[in-house]
Design a protein around this motif. Structure first.
Motif, PDB file in Angstrom:
ATOM      1  N   GLU A   1       3.886  -4.285   6.200  1.00  0.00           N
ATOM      2  CA  GLU A   1       4.212  -3.246   5.203  1.00  0.00           C
ATOM      3  C   GLU A   1       5.628  -2.717   5.420  1.00  0.00           C
ATOM      4  O   GLU A   1       6.390  -2.561   4.465  1.00  0.00           O
ATOM      5  CB  GLU A   1       3.224  -2.072   5.321  1.00  0.00           C
TER       6      GLU A   1
ATOM      7  N   GLU B   1       0.197   3.761   2.207  1.00  0.00           N
ATOM      8  CA  GLU B   1      -0.121   4.453   3.461  1.00  0.00           C
ATOM      9  C   GLU B   1       1.157   4.954   4.144  1.00  0.00           C
ATOM     10  O   GLU B   1       2.140   4.218   4.256  1.00  0.00           O
ATOM     11  CB  GLU B   1      -0.827   3.443   4.394  1.00  0.00           C
TER      12      GLU B   1
ATOM     13  N   SER C   1       0.855  -1.193   0.000  1.00  0.00           N
ATOM     14  CA  SER C   1       0.000   0.000   0.000  1.00  0.00           C
ATOM     15  C   SER C   1       0.892   1.245   0.000  1.00  0.00           C
ATOM     16  O   SER C   1       2.105   1.159   0.050  1.00  0.00           O
ATOM     17  CB  SER C   1      -0.900  -0.006   1.231  1.00  0.00           C
TER      18      SER C   1
END
Ligand SMILES: Cc1ncc(COP(=O)(O)O)c(C=O)c1O
Length: 386
Positions: free
Chosen positions: A372, A4, A2
């Motif tokens: 992540e 983010e 992602s």
């Protein structure tokens, strides 16, 4: 992966924390009220110390300790260069001289052997900093303090809940300070705490926190001329913490073990994920201690990587990781350079500074965010391999 953004640290405020603050806002005391004592008592119990003094912030806590240790003009105090500037600034506030002793290359903490080399007849105190939450070699440091009659002020801004030889940090030396800045283990917005087992130091600290004023009639120098009487006996500061902050701090303290457990879980995951990655040196953990993992510092093995720390740092930032560097050696700052400190003073610290990057670690991180971080770090390091 992602996109983010994941910061390096963050607070975790829950509904009951908010309620505890609202309760104080509706009460009679916003400051100098009962929540301060309550926070102090719970904190002293948590770390196993006799006394705790809640104070405006960790920096004020360090300043108060230097005052209580009697640091003044011409006195030398030994500390580490790998710390936030506050650990050395507090010595300057009192007119003392910070003396930097080099760190150990494995733990990154101040090296007791280097401390001893720096002791002179002007040395009055040592400020060891438990960098990242890993305790310093406190037995060695305290035996040097006994030998040379020095005061030990532990800077445990990173080390709430850490243990050294089975004891919680906060009950070992003359005085220990903590910080409740939002990236720390627990927060009160701004806030700090000092713990000590000495009644004498405790009394000095509480007086310093409020202008040097005492309301204890047993301690008066002059005869009281009425019931309103109080005395300013020395020059102190307004370093008080509020009841609003203390309520938040006490509410957070009750969660400290849960937060700590989560920090350790995340650190374990990182240690496991990075242990065999060429180009990364994971944090070394001493057998006799249990770190509180305030931050997770990766050391880059630059011989195995293309480019320097700056390139890797920028690549990690490009991947939306709020990486940081803890710390620029204190004496690199222009203010210290103007005082006459020169680069080259602590070679181990300076070498480390060229190689470190702090990656995200805070208890509120989800497992997905931890994954992540691992993925993004691995990608950047793989792309940078020689
Ligand atoms: C090692 C160390 N000492 C002292 C402080 C000062 O604490 P505060 O920000 O609460 O004044 C900090 C805060 O960042 C710190 O990291």
């Amino acid at each position: 992966m992602s996109n983010e953004f994941i910061p390096y640290g963050s607070q975790w405020i829950e509904d009951d924390d908010i309620e505890s603050v609202v309760e104080v806002l509706k009460s009679d005391y916003l400051t100098t009220g009962p929540k301060i004592n309550e926070f102090e008592e719970k904190f002293a119990e948590y770390v196993g110390a006799e006394y705790a003094v809640a104070i405006a912030n960790g920096t004020a806590a360090l300043h108060a300790c230097c005052h209580a240790a009697g640091i003044g003009e011409g006195d030398e105090v030994i500390t580490t260069p790998i710390t936030f500037a506050a650990s050395a600034n507090c010595i300057l506030y009192q007119g003392g001289t910070p003396v930097f002793a080099d760190i150990k290359s494995d733990t990154y903490n101040i090296d007791p052997a280097k401390i001893e080399e720096k002791i002179t007849d002007k040395t009055k105190a040592i400020i060891p900093v438990h960098f990242t939450g890993q305790p310093c070699d406190m037995d060695e440091i305290n035996s040097l303090a006994d030998k040379y009659k020095l005061t030990v002020i532990e800077d445990a801004a990173h080390a709430l809940g850490a243990t050294y030889k089975g004891k919680k940090i906060g009950c070992i030396s003359d005085m220990t300070i903590f910080s409740f800045h939002p990236v720390k283990h627990i927060t009160s917005g701004e806030g700090g705490m000092i713990t000590t087992n000495s009644k004498e130091l405790y009394e000095k600290l509480i007086k310093f926190r409020t202008h040097g004023i005492t309301k204890d009639s047993d301690k008066y120098t002059n005869e009281p001329d009425g019931p309103w009487y109080h005395e300013q006996q020395e020059l102190g500061y307004n370093y008080r913490i509020t009841d609003i902050q203390s309520a938040l701090g006490a509410s957070q303290l009750a969660k400290s073990d849960r937060f700590l457990k989560r920090r350790r879980e995340i650190a374990d995951r990182y240690n496991e994920a990075f242990k065999d990655i060429k180009g990364i040196i994971t944090p070394y953990q001493k057998e006799d201690s249990n770190s509180s993992w305030h931050i997770y510092v990766l050391q880059l093995d630059l011989d195995k990587l293309n480019g320097g720390r700056k390139d890797i740092f920028e690549a990690l930032r490009d991947k939306s990781l709020g990486v940081n560097v803890h710390y620029i050696p204190v004496y690199y700052h222009p203010y210290y350079q103007e005082l006459g400190y020169e680069k080259g003073l602590c070679s181990v610290a300076e070498r480390l500074y060229e190689r470190i990057v702090t990656i995200p670690l805070y208890p509120k991180m989800s497992d997905e965010q931890v994954d992540e971080v691992i993925e993004r770090v691995k990608t950047v390091i793989t792309d940078s391999k020689r």
